[in-house]
Design an enzyme around this catalytic site. Structure first.
Site, PDB file in Angstrom:
ATOM      1  NE  ARG A   1       5.693   9.316  -0.416  1.00 23.17           N
ATOM      2  CZ  ARG A   1       5.720   8.362   0.493  1.00 23.17           C
ATOM      3  NH1 ARG A   1       6.496   8.470   1.550  1.00 23.17           N
ATOM      4  NH2 ARG A   1       4.983   7.269   0.378  1.00 23.17           N
TER       5      ARG A   1
ATOM      6  CG  LEU B   1      -1.630   1.306   1.558  1.00 23.68           C
ATOM      7  CD1 LEU B   1      -2.597   1.683   0.439  1.00 23.68           C
ATOM      8  CD2 LEU B   1      -2.343   1.213   2.900  1.00 23.68           C
ATOM      9  CG  ASP B   2       2.791   4.835   2.395  1.00 27.66           C
ATOM     10  OD1 ASP B   2       3.876   4.891   1.802  1.00 27.66           O
ATOM     11  OD2 ASP B   2       2.415   5.694   3.214  1.00 27.66           O
ATOM     12  N   PRO B   3       4.739   1.639   0.986  1.00 27.00           N
ATOM     13  CG  PRO B   3       6.835   0.879   0.276  1.00 27.00           C
ATOM     14  CD  PRO B   3       5.964   0.982   1.504  1.00 27.00           C
TER      15      PRO B   3
ATOM     16  CG  ASP C   1       2.714   4.954  -1.919  1.00 25.28           C
ATOM     17  OD1 ASP C   1       3.000   3.845  -2.430  1.00 25.28           O
ATOM     18  OD2 ASP C   1       3.453   5.516  -1.065  1.00 25.28           O
TER      19      ASP C   1
END
Length: 1157
Positions: free
Chosen positions: A932, A811-813, A816
């Site tokens: 971010r 997801l993150d990373p 994104d």
């Protein structure tokens, strides 16, 4: 701190900072080892409760890496009961009544280390020496022979390039550095591979060919050196073929590869009797009846000698100075350019190695015609490598090897309150305990006493010219466990002789024998003869060269009796080796200088290669499957032989794994989600990016959007079998659960070889080992973790092997990256430029579950999340770079709102270094804003900032705590001015809460009354002021906060989590206008599980699905790039986002013009 009671077994271990050597960067445990120990010890009476690491800026693993897994960083190790180091600590720094483990180099009574042993005894320490940890077969369990071989071979190849350049030849070897110059062993090997590719394609100068290497020894050191050698284009030849190869061979192949031979004892020595044939057993028993021939048989035809064998003085040297001089005088000169003495025996088997070298200056040159030594490469002679700490050049891999070997003993040792409670191999390796030498090592006292009497000025008791008569005597047998060494020393002293220890191997089981070499001197021939006569009755004994006068005085048959005893002992030792498993045994003297068995006279047992498989005759591992090399075609997988389905190995079995299993084991159209992808204006990803063809391939995928996936055969591997079985149950007959400890490299390698793609959802610290196994087997890898520097260092090796390591695919990373790059590439394709990029992501409780003062819940231990909130951050806003210090991060949170989601009151915290994403996304030169952030509900950060100001993030133990302690008394110890001793609970609690309020008011000022009230109420809600007994694991304020948060802020049955991800991008169009692009993802977890199973969380879904889709892309060979990748290119993010949208993980995108006012 004065300690009068023992701290043994308290479950707190310390890791020393290495200060003895500049180059010592190794450690005992990697962060991954530490994490596993802490996890296993959580909530248990035994095991490891805490790990305290002394800070070090040169250690191969950074302090923050240990901190992130729960270790504490502190100079003070006084709370530790068991303390580990690599080399000897500095004198005067040892803490009393504790257990220490390190390489002490004291078991041979080495004079230079006796001060350290005295301190150990005076302070009533237990001293465990790694050199002495052996299994029941006598094999060392903690040793670095293969690493010495690998590092030494890389370094020597570097030197070979420099030596050739000095002689006027440019070779590919010149591009190599020393091992320490590479970030990892894999990177060093990749550099050697590149040299090999240049040799194979371009060739070597004809005048220097053939280049020939001669290896000695068959142990771990030789195997490590040959492992590196085999990365070059090469051919092994029999030693007897080497003269013919050098004198007559011709043809182009000679210039495009190198050659090697492995010397055997018969190539090194020959019987003095010309009519006798060589018998190895006879040579080992009576070496004085043999003479050296290596300088005649192999050395004249060798470009390089790689010396990896163990050597004792009673055996002939491999190469003497005189023999090198003769070689240099041969017609045509000497072919030999260099010698790598990886064993680093100074003036040993290579006589001209007159000193050890250091890592920064590893070479020197010896001119045999003049007998002179030089520090350059430019003149005549041979260059020598003699670095004595080679394994530390490969500090990362050596640390992992170290930790893997020690890991089975650490927890039990940390919990052992008595020596008898320690694991047996550690108990046998204990030199001292409670102020006394242990029985196995009581002989050290005798040796020291005699050395002190004979050498009051601190010099050795015996030297080569000490006394008129001397000899080297080799003893063998049960010297220590049956106290024969004491009897032998009695014999020497009673006769008026003197001795010093040349080498010593302590056998540490009832079956294992020991050996020692003693240099014995006496004033008269009669004294030495008396010693010889008596010693022949004590143990297996061998006298290499007795002075003639002494030999004449010994009784008839004494020498032959001793030899017969030695032959019998050798035969017994060989029989033991044959009856045991093929684990390499220690050789006499193998404890010296941390070396493993180095081949040599006793190395005739079957050998195992580094991966645990039997080796071939030349020491090379048996090949199982050739890795995929660069330039080879990436065909689709053949799949499982039974089902025809592709094979996926999934490492890990937590909640994130369940969506992976569900997706990969199901069939494409049958699992289509009810929700369709919702992509609004601004969807710049066209069909041309992902392709509209529906051409099938061998993995069962269609190239348009993976819709026709036929499923995969998935193996779920976890340290905990029950977790693996729970995850595998989702895939039913298409899924298999296996138990795997990733420290078992051979087991891991086998599972990797049997797969087509590997997915690692293990902790980030484990990924590098998995990646190395994938590179070795030629298999692709997917992870959801950030690319660490260690992973990035594998890029060249992965490319060379034709392997894709696709990281940051969660997801993150992950999502994104993909969604951001889709927007950015679309802007660039239209001729625009990105002027501002702001991205924020967060995992939160769904609105109905955000029912506590912090508006947050944990599905794992809070410590990691709290410590992440202390990371410094950097971003760029309107052209200005902003730096936020770690302690100020929570106070830097800013309120924010998301377009289309007005009901969410959110805030964003800067997320580490945002500037790194400018180059990654290709916008660093055009974006004035790069930001971010992490999303939380409003109010979270201000409360966390208050807890930080109150000191609740402090890792230091509270020393003034009275016992038995409660939560409230803990706070009273932290805030003594607020304590109200002797009062009722209500009065005491009110006093502490008021003390907290006063502290905050003093820091925040008078305008923060509402925040102070909320913070005090939150502390009480968390239970920080309870009068309940304090758990034993709570020692610091951070421990207390984490314990209370974990107990109060977990998800309850039926509660849902939520993932929010939002991008805000400002475009400057080709026409000069401005547009705002926004994309928002909202994902909510399940309230109820499917078919009675566990509910699927939003976090698990948004991490697991991208990983599974990445595996599909690799199996279908949609991704053609090799090396370490992130999902920032259209060939990855195009089909992945399309498939995520089809599965209901989709963005709402908007594009609006920005009106100039």
């Amino acid at each position: 701190m004065e300690v009068t009671t023992s701290l043994h077994g308290n479950g707190v271990i310390g890791i020393l900072r290495e200060a003895k050597y500049k180059w010592e960067r190794r450690c005992l445990l990697t962060p991954s080892h530490a994490a596993r120990l802490l996890r296993a010890g959580k909530g248990q009476n035994g095991g490891v409760r805490r790990i305290i690491v002394q800070p070090s800026e040169k250690r191969i693993y950074r302090d923050n890496q240990y901190e992130e897994v729960g270790c504490e960083i502190s100079e003070n190790l006084e709370e530790c009961g068991t303390i580990f180091g690599v080399k000897q600590p500095q004198l005067g720094t040892l803490l009393p009544r504790r257990s220490y483990a390190f390489f002490s180099h004291t078991h041979k009574a080495q004079p230079e280390n006796m001060g350290l042993l005295d301190e150990v005894l005076d302070k009533h320490l237990r001293l465990f020496d790694y050199e002495l940890i052996v299994n029941d077969q006598g094999s060392r369990l903690v040793a670095f022979g293969e690493f010495a071989g690998r590092a030494g071979m890389v370094d020597f190849l570097r030197g070979l390039g420099e030596r050739y350049l000095a002689l006027g030849y440019s070779t590919p070897f010149l591009s190599l550095g020393s091992s320490y110059m590479y970030p990892s062993l894999a990177a060093a090997k990749a550099a050697v591979l590149a040299v090999g590719e240049e040799i194979a394609s371009v060739g070597l100068p004809a005048a220097i060919c053939p280049i020939t290497f001669v290896f000695t020894g068959t142990g771990n050191v030789s195997r490590g050196a040959q492992e590196v050698f085999r990365l070059l284009p090469h051919q092994y030849v029999e030693p007897d073929q080497l003269p013919t190869l050098v004198s007559t061979a011709s043809g182009p192949r000679l210039h495009h590869q190198v050659y090697a031979a492995v010397a055997q004892p018969q190539h090194m020595v020959a019987p003095n009797d010309p009519a006798a044939t060589f018998v190895k057993a006879e040579y080992y028993a009576r070496p004085e009846q043999f003479h050296p021939v290596f300088h005649e048989t192999l050395a004249p035809y060798a470009t390089a000698v790689i010396n990896c064998m163990y050597w004792e003085r009673r055996f002939p040297r491999l190469l003497s100075k005189h023999q090198l001089r003769d070689l240099a005088r041969r017609p045509g000169g000497m072919k030999l350019l260099g010698v790598a003495d990886i064993t680093c025996d100074v003036e040993g088997s290579i006589e001209c190695l007159n000193r050890s070298t250091n890592i920064e200056k590893p070479f020197f040159r010896y001119d045999p015609l003049c007998g002179t030594f030089h520090d350059d490469m430019d003149g005549p002679g041979v260059f020598l490598l003699g670095v004595d700490i080679l394994p530390t050049e490969l500090a990362r891999e050596a640390t992992k090897h170290f930790g893997d070997a020690l890991f089975p003993f650490v927890a039990a040792l940390a919990a052992a309150d008595t020596l008898d409670a320690a694991p047996e191999p550690m108990r046998r390796a204990c030199i001292a305990s409670e102020g006394q030498l242990t029985p196995l090592f009581e002989y050290i006292t005798r040796m020291r006493e005699r050395l002190a009497e004979a050498a009051p000025q601190g010099q050795l008791a015996v030297s080569d010219d000490d006394g008129r008569f001397s000899t080297v005597i080799s003893l063998a047998g049960h010297l220590f466990d049956q106290f024969l060494i004491n009897e032998a020393l009695d014999v020497i002293e009673t006769a008026g002789g003197r001795f010093s220890v040349a080498s010593c191997q302590v056998g540490q089981s009832s079956r294992a024998t020991s050996s020692a070499e003693l240099h014995v001197a006496a004033d008269t021939a009669e004294q030495l003869a008396e010693i010889v006569e008596a010693l022949a009755e004590v143990a297996g004994v061998f006298f290499p060269k007795l002075p003639p006068a002494v030999r004449a005085l010994t009784r008839s048959g004494t020498i032959e009796k001793a030899r017969q005893r030695q032959r019998s002992w050798n035969a017994l030792h060989s029989a033991e080796r044959r009856s045991l498993s093929p684990v390499p045994r220690m050789k006499p003297g193998g404890f010296s200088n941390e070396k493993e068995e180095l081949g040599g006279p006793t190395a005739d047992a079957p050998q195992a290669t580094a991966n645990g498989h039997p080796g071939t005759a030349d020491g090379a591992p048996v090949e199982h499957e050739a890795p995929r090399r660069a330039g080879t075609e990436r065909a689709a997988s053949d799949g499982d032989a039974t089902t025809g389905l592709p094979r996926v190995l999934l490492l890990g079995a937590g909640r994130m794994c369940e969506p992976v299993v569900r997706h990969l084991t199901s069939v494409g159209k049958s699992r289509a989600c009810a929700r369709d992808s919702s992509v609004a204006i601004g969807d710049h990803a066209s069909e041309s990016q992902t392709g509209s063809r529906k051409q099938k391939n061998g993995a069962g995928l269609e190239e348009s959007g993976l819709e026709e996936w036929r499923g995969a055969q998935v193996t779920v591997a976890s340290l905990l079998l029950d977790e693996a079985q729970r995850a595998a149950a989702i895939g039913k007959q298409r899924c298999l659960a296996v138990q795997l400890d990733t420290r078992d490299i051979a087991r891991l390698a086998g599972l990797v070889r049997d797969s087509d793609v590997v997915i690692s959802l293990l902790p980030p610290a484990c990924h590098v080992a998995v990646a190395q196994a994938c590179i070795a087997a030629g298999k692709d890898l997917v992870t959801a973790s950030y690319v660490s520097s260690e992973m990035q260092a594998l890029d060249d090796a992965a490319r060379a092997a034709g392997v894709t390591l696709l990281c940051e695919m969660g997801l993150d990373p992950g999502i994104d990256h993909m969604s951001a790059m889709k927007m950015i590439d679309g802007i660039h394709a239209a001729g625009g430029r990105v002027r501002s990029f702001v991205s924020a992501c967060g995992g939160l409780p769904a609105a109905a579950a955000a029912d506590n003062p912090l508006g947050y819940k944990f599905s794992w231990n809070p410590r990691g999340a709290i410590m992440a909130g202390r990371n410094a951050a950097t971003y760029k806003m309107d052209g200005q770079v902003v730096n936020v210090a770690g302690p100020a991060l929570f106070s830097a949170a800013q309120p924010c709102s998301l377009p289309g989601l007005p009901a969410f009151a959110l805030e964003r915290l800067p997320n580490r270094d945002s500037l790194l994403y400018g180059p990654l996304y290709g916008i660093d030169a055009e974006a004035a804003t790069l930001f971010r952030a992490t999303l939380r509900y409003q109010g979270f950060s201000s409360l966390m900032d208050c807890f930080g100001r109150l000191g609740f993030f402090d890792l230091s133990p509270v020393s003034s705590l009275a016992h038995p302690a409660t939560f409230l008394s803990f706070l009273e110890a932290c805030f003594p001015s607020a304590a109200a001793p002797g009062q009722t609970f209500a009065v005491r609690e009110r006093a502490v809460l008021e003390g907290l309020a006063r502290t905050l008011e003093a820091q925040l000022g008078g305008g923060a009354a509402e925040l102070v009230s909320r913070a005090v109420d939150c502390a009480r809600w968390l239970g920080l002021t309870r009068e309940a007994p304090l758990p034993a694991a709570v020692a610091s304020p951070l421990d207390l906060l984490c314990h209370c948060m974990e107990a109060s802020m977990g998800y309850q049955p039926g509660e849902q989590d939520m993932v929010l991800l939002h991008h805000d991008v400002v475009e400057e169009t080709a026409g000069g206008g401005r547009r705002r692009h926004s994309a928002t993802l909202v994902a909510v977890g399940e309230a109820e599980g499917r078919h009675g199973g566990q509910p699927e969380t939003a976090m698990a879904k948004t991490v697991g699905l991208p990983v599974a889709i990445a595996a599909q892309l690799l199996l279908s060979r949609r991704v053609q790039s090799r090396g370490v990748l992130r999902p920032v290119t259209p060939d990855i993010y195009g089909p992945a986002l399309k498939e995520l949208g089809r599965l209901g993980v989709s963005f709402k995108e908007r594009v609006t013009d920005i009106m100039e006012i």
